[in-house]
Every structure is written in C-alpha cells, then in structure tokens.
Motif scaffolding. Structure first.
Motif, mmCIF file in Angstrom:
data_model
loop_
_atom_site.group_PDB
_atom_site.id
_atom_site.type_symbol
_atom_site.label_atom_id
_atom_site.label_comp_id
_atom_site.label_asym_id
_atom_site.label_seq_id
_atom_site.Cartn_x
_atom_site.Cartn_y
_atom_site.Cartn_z
ATOM 1 N N LEU A 96 0.834 -1.200 0.000
ATOM 2 C CA LEU A 96 0.000 0.000 0.000
ATOM 3 C C LEU A 96 0.872 1.255 0.000
ATOM 4 C CD1 LEU A 96 -3.011 -0.505 2.467
ATOM 5 C CD2 LEU A 96 -3.106 -0.143 -0.003
ATOM 6 N N GLY A 97 1.868 1.275 0.881
ATOM 7 C CA GLY A 97 2.751 2.433 0.944
ATOM 8 C C GLY A 97 3.499 2.660 -0.352
ATOM 9 N N THR A 98 3.957 1.577 -0.961
ATOM 10 C CA THR A 98 4.701 1.689 -2.219
ATOM 11 C C THR A 98 3.864 2.324 -3.312
ATOM 12 O OG1 THR A 98 6.115 -0.216 -1.727
ATOM 13 C CG2 THR A 98 5.844 0.374 -4.048
ATOM 14 N N PHE A 99 2.642 1.838 -3.509
ATOM 15 C CA PHE A 99 1.854 2.289 -4.656
ATOM 16 C C PHE A 99 1.188 3.642 -4.438
ATOM 17 C CE2 PHE A 99 2.169 -2.316 -5.493
ATOM 18 C CZ PHE A 99 2.771 -2.228 -6.746
ATOM 19 N N ILE A 100 0.887 4.003 -3.189
ATOM 20 C CA ILE A 100 0.418 5.369 -2.924
ATOM 21 C C ILE A 100 1.514 6.358 -3.296
ATOM 22 C CG2 ILE A 100 0.132 6.983 -1.005
ATOM 23 C CD1 ILE A 100 -2.499 5.992 -1.696
ATOM 24 N N GLU A 101 2.721 6.083 -2.850
ATOM 25 C CA GLU A 101 3.844 6.984 -3.109
ATOM 26 C C GLU A 101 4.188 7.024 -4.592
ATOM 27 O OE1 GLU A 101 6.410 9.843 -1.996
ATOM 28 O OE2 GLU A 101 5.154 8.754 -0.567
ATOM 29 N N ARG A 102 4.149 5.892 -5.240
ATOM 30 C CA ARG A 102 4.519 5.834 -6.658
ATOM 31 C C ARG A 102 3.505 6.563 -7.531
ATOM 32 N NH1 ARG A 102 6.185 0.042 -8.935
ATOM 33 N NH2 ARG A 102 7.709 0.382 -7.276
ATOM 34 N N GLY A 103 2.229 6.347 -7.273
ATOM 35 C CA GLY A 103 1.204 7.029 -8.055
ATOM 36 C C GLY A 103 1.271 8.537 -7.866
ATOM 37 N N ASP A 104 1.453 8.977 -6.632
ATOM 38 C CA ASP A 104 1.567 10.404 -6.344
ATOM 39 C C ASP A 104 2.771 11.001 -7.059
ATOM 40 O OD1 ASP A 104 0.750 12.772 -4.544
ATOM 41 O OD2 ASP A 104 2.859 12.505 -4.035
ATOM 42 N N ASN A 105 3.882 10.277 -7.087
ATOM 43 C CA ASN A 105 5.092 10.769 -7.738
ATOM 44 C C ASN A 105 4.887 10.956 -9.238
ATOM 45 O OD1 ASN A 105 8.144 11.217 -7.810
ATOM 46 N ND2 ASN A 105 7.925 9.463 -9.173
ATOM 47 N N THR A 106 4.231 10.006 -9.885
ATOM 48 C CA THR A 106 3.975 10.125 -11.314
ATOM 49 C C THR A 106 3.157 11.371 -11.625
ATOM 50 O OG1 THR A 106 4.114 7.736 -11.656
ATOM 51 C CG2 THR A 106 2.898 8.999 -13.305
ATOM 52 N N LEU A 107 2.122 11.604 -10.846
ATOM 53 C CA LEU A 107 1.287 12.792 -11.034
ATOM 54 C C LEU A 107 2.092 14.072 -10.829
ATOM 55 C CD1 LEU A 107 -1.902 11.603 -9.143
ATOM 56 C CD2 LEU A 107 -1.842 12.275 -11.548
ATOM 57 N N ARG A 108 2.886 14.117 -9.795
ATOM 58 C CA ARG A 108 3.610 15.344 -9.464
ATOM 59 C C ARG A 108 4.711 15.645 -10.475
ATOM 60 N NH1 ARG A 108 2.287 17.533 -4.669
ATOM 61 N NH2 ARG A 108 1.012 16.262 -3.265
ATOM 62 N N LEU A 109 5.354 14.618 -11.009
ATOM 63 C CA LEU A 109 6.371 14.860 -12.023
ATOM 64 C C LEU A 109 5.753 15.435 -13.298
ATOM 65 C CD1 LEU A 109 8.910 11.904 -11.842
ATOM 66 C CD2 LEU A 109 9.328 14.313 -11.390
ATOM 67 N N LEU A 110 4.629 14.883 -13.709
ATOM 68 C CA LEU A 110 3.939 15.420 -14.881
ATOM 69 C C LEU A 110 3.495 16.859 -14.634
ATOM 70 C CD1 LEU A 110 1.644 12.592 -16.320
ATOM 71 C CD2 LEU A 110 3.272 13.979 -17.604
#
Length: 316
Positions: free
Chosen positions: A165-179
């Motif tokens: 859960l922690g991994t994919f919350i952080e990963r999804g948020d990172n993708t959005l923020r980089l874009l």
C-alpha cells in the motif's frame, strides 16, 4: 494487526519509494541540466523541477536564495535538515523498519539497515567526491534490492499488504507530481511543443526515463515523445508499472483483500478512482486541460491516503 505496526510498515515502504523516486528525478534532471538549451548554460530550470514536484521551492529559497545547482543537489541528496531529502527518507525508513523488526524478515532488515549505514558513509564523504550519478544509481539499486528481499522472503499476509500500500500510494503520487511539475515549468509549451523540437524531445525523454518508461514508450508509440502520448502512457495504461492506472489498480486490489469493515471508505474510493481511469480517454484529459486534470487527481490520491490512514493506521 495493530494500527501502529501497520503504520510503521506503510511508512517504511513509502519512504523507501520516495527516496528512489527522488534519486530518479535528480539523476535525470541533473543530466538534462548539463545540456545547453535555448542559449542557457546554467540548467537551473531543469533542476528546479525537483523543487516544484516536492513542494519545497519556497523552503529552498528561504534557506538558500537563488537557484544554484550544487546547493540544490545537496538539498535533495544529503541535507539532514530537509525532510524531503534522500538522506532523511532513508533515515525515516530505517527507523520505521526498526520499530517493526519482528514483523519483517531478516533479509529485509539487513538490507535496510545496511542501506542506512552506507548512506551515513556517503554523507561523510560528500556528494562532490562520491558523484551525483553514482549516488542516484546506488539509491535505486538499494531500493530494488529491498523490494526483491520483500517479494522473495515475507509471508503474503497483512504486513505484506501494508508494505505494498505504501509503495503504490507513493509511486502514483510521484507520477502525477512529475507530470504536473513539468507543466508548471514550461506551461502551455509542454502541451504544444513540436515532436521535432530538440528541447521538447529531451524534456519528455527525461520524464520518461525518470519513471523507467522510455523503453515502454518506444515499444508502444512511434515518433518522438509528445504531451498527449506521454500523458496517456503515464496516466492511463495499465501495463506500465509506474503509470497512475497501474498504481491505482494495485491499491484497489490490495484494499479489497484486507479483512474487516473499517476499510470500506478507502475501498470505495480506490474502486471509484480505478473506474475513473479505466473509462477515461486521453482526449478527455487534454480537453479538460492537463494541469487541471492532474491537480484534481493529486487531490484525489491525497484523499485516498488520508482515508487509508483513518481506516487502518490511526492509533485508537
């Protein structure tokens, strides 16, 4: 599982994923900053993307003033006073892992503890002597090793679920923020840049490389990277590991597998977000405006994280 234990496992994996994401971003932004573009030679615009994506631009400016490449790299890599630095992320991850030493395997603990000890050695040595590219590769390698140890040694129980859960919350948020950070840096140009523009090519390619998706893009699309295709790949394709949709699908699956009724609000929200991504086209995203769409979804992911915290991680 006790809420405190679940919280430590969840944040352990979030901090490790955050450290890797920062390393990916720094490595690519640093490489891009070395390339003279449109008559500029300082490259600070590219490095400033890291400040924008992590929301630390104002903090950096208050402490250091004008943008400076060397200070920005230190700020994100080894600054003990910057909670968003890789140093602090690995320190926090190790602290969380120590708190749940009995719920993770020996291989997992030895990996994360060794990572922290090496991190302290690198900090003493200094980034200038160690090398920024070498440092970023080391962070990514240590993150891969931890995920491998986790996947290969831990039981498929609730502890494993909260780690993921922690991994994919952080990963999804990172993708959005980089874009979104790329949009904030270059505005409408990020949506209209020509496929033949050298600047546009390197900027979009850098973003894809930061998310390990350059090869995936080349395998799916023809031609140089451009806003619509890159956004579709990173937001809506379920077969790209770091895409938003892939992360949300994983979150939905993990939450649905957790027992009990406390998690229903989080389960419902994750299912709604997955359905939204499943039935949204890139044309709809671009018609709404990429920045507006990204800003809205960043808020939705943040709300999901708060709901997960309220459902599972609050100590009662």
């Amino acid at each position: 599982m006790l809420s405190r234990t679940a919280s430590d496992l969840y944040w352990m994996s979030r901090y490790l994923e955050r450290a890797e994401n920062l390393a990916r971003m720094l490595d690519v932004c640093y490489s891009l900053s070395l390339m003279p573009q449109a008559g500029r030679t300082d490259g600070n615009d590219e490095l400033a993307m890291a400040l924008l994506s992590t929301g630390t631009l104002e903090v950096y400016q208050q402490r250091h003033g004008e943008l400076n490449a060397e200070r920005m790299l230190q700020f994100f890599a080894l600054d003990e006073d910057n909670p968003a630095s890789i140093y602090c992320c690995l320190q926090a991850a190790r602290s969380n892992a120590h708190a749940v030493r009995g719920r993770i395997t020996a291989d997992m603990w030895e990996n994360i503890n060794a990572t922290w000890l090496e991190m302290r050695g690198i900090a003493e040595q200094g980034l200038g002597r160690y090398g920024i590219s070498r440092f970023c590769e080391w962070v990514k390698e240590r993150s891969h090793l931890f995920r491998g140890a986790t996947s290969g040694t831990i039981m498929r129980n609730e502890a494993y679920s909260f780690i993921r859960l922690g991994t994919f919350i952080e990963r999804g948020d990172n993708t959005l923020r980089l874009l979104d950070a790329r949009y904030e840096m270059f505005g409408e140009e990020s949506e209209e840049v020509s496929d033949r523009s050298a600047r546009g090519y390197y900027q979009w390619s850098a973003l894809l490389r930061a998310l390990s998706s350059f090869e995936a893009y080349a395998g799916v699309y023809r031609g140089s990277p451009a806003a619509g295709k890159v956004s579709e790949l990173l937001l809506l394709r379920p077969d790209v590991p770091r895409s938003l949709r892939a992360c949300v699908e994983e979150l939905n699956h993990i939450l649905a597998s957790l027992p009990g009724d406390n998690g229903r609000p989080a389960q419902r929200l994750a299912a709604e977000l997955e359905a939204r991504l499943r039935y949204t086209s890139i044309e709809e995203v671009l018609d709404e405006g990429l920045h507006a769409w990204l800003s809205d979804f960043i808020g939705q992911v943040r709300q999901l994280a708060r709901t997960i915290h309220g459902s599972y991680l609050e100590v009662i």
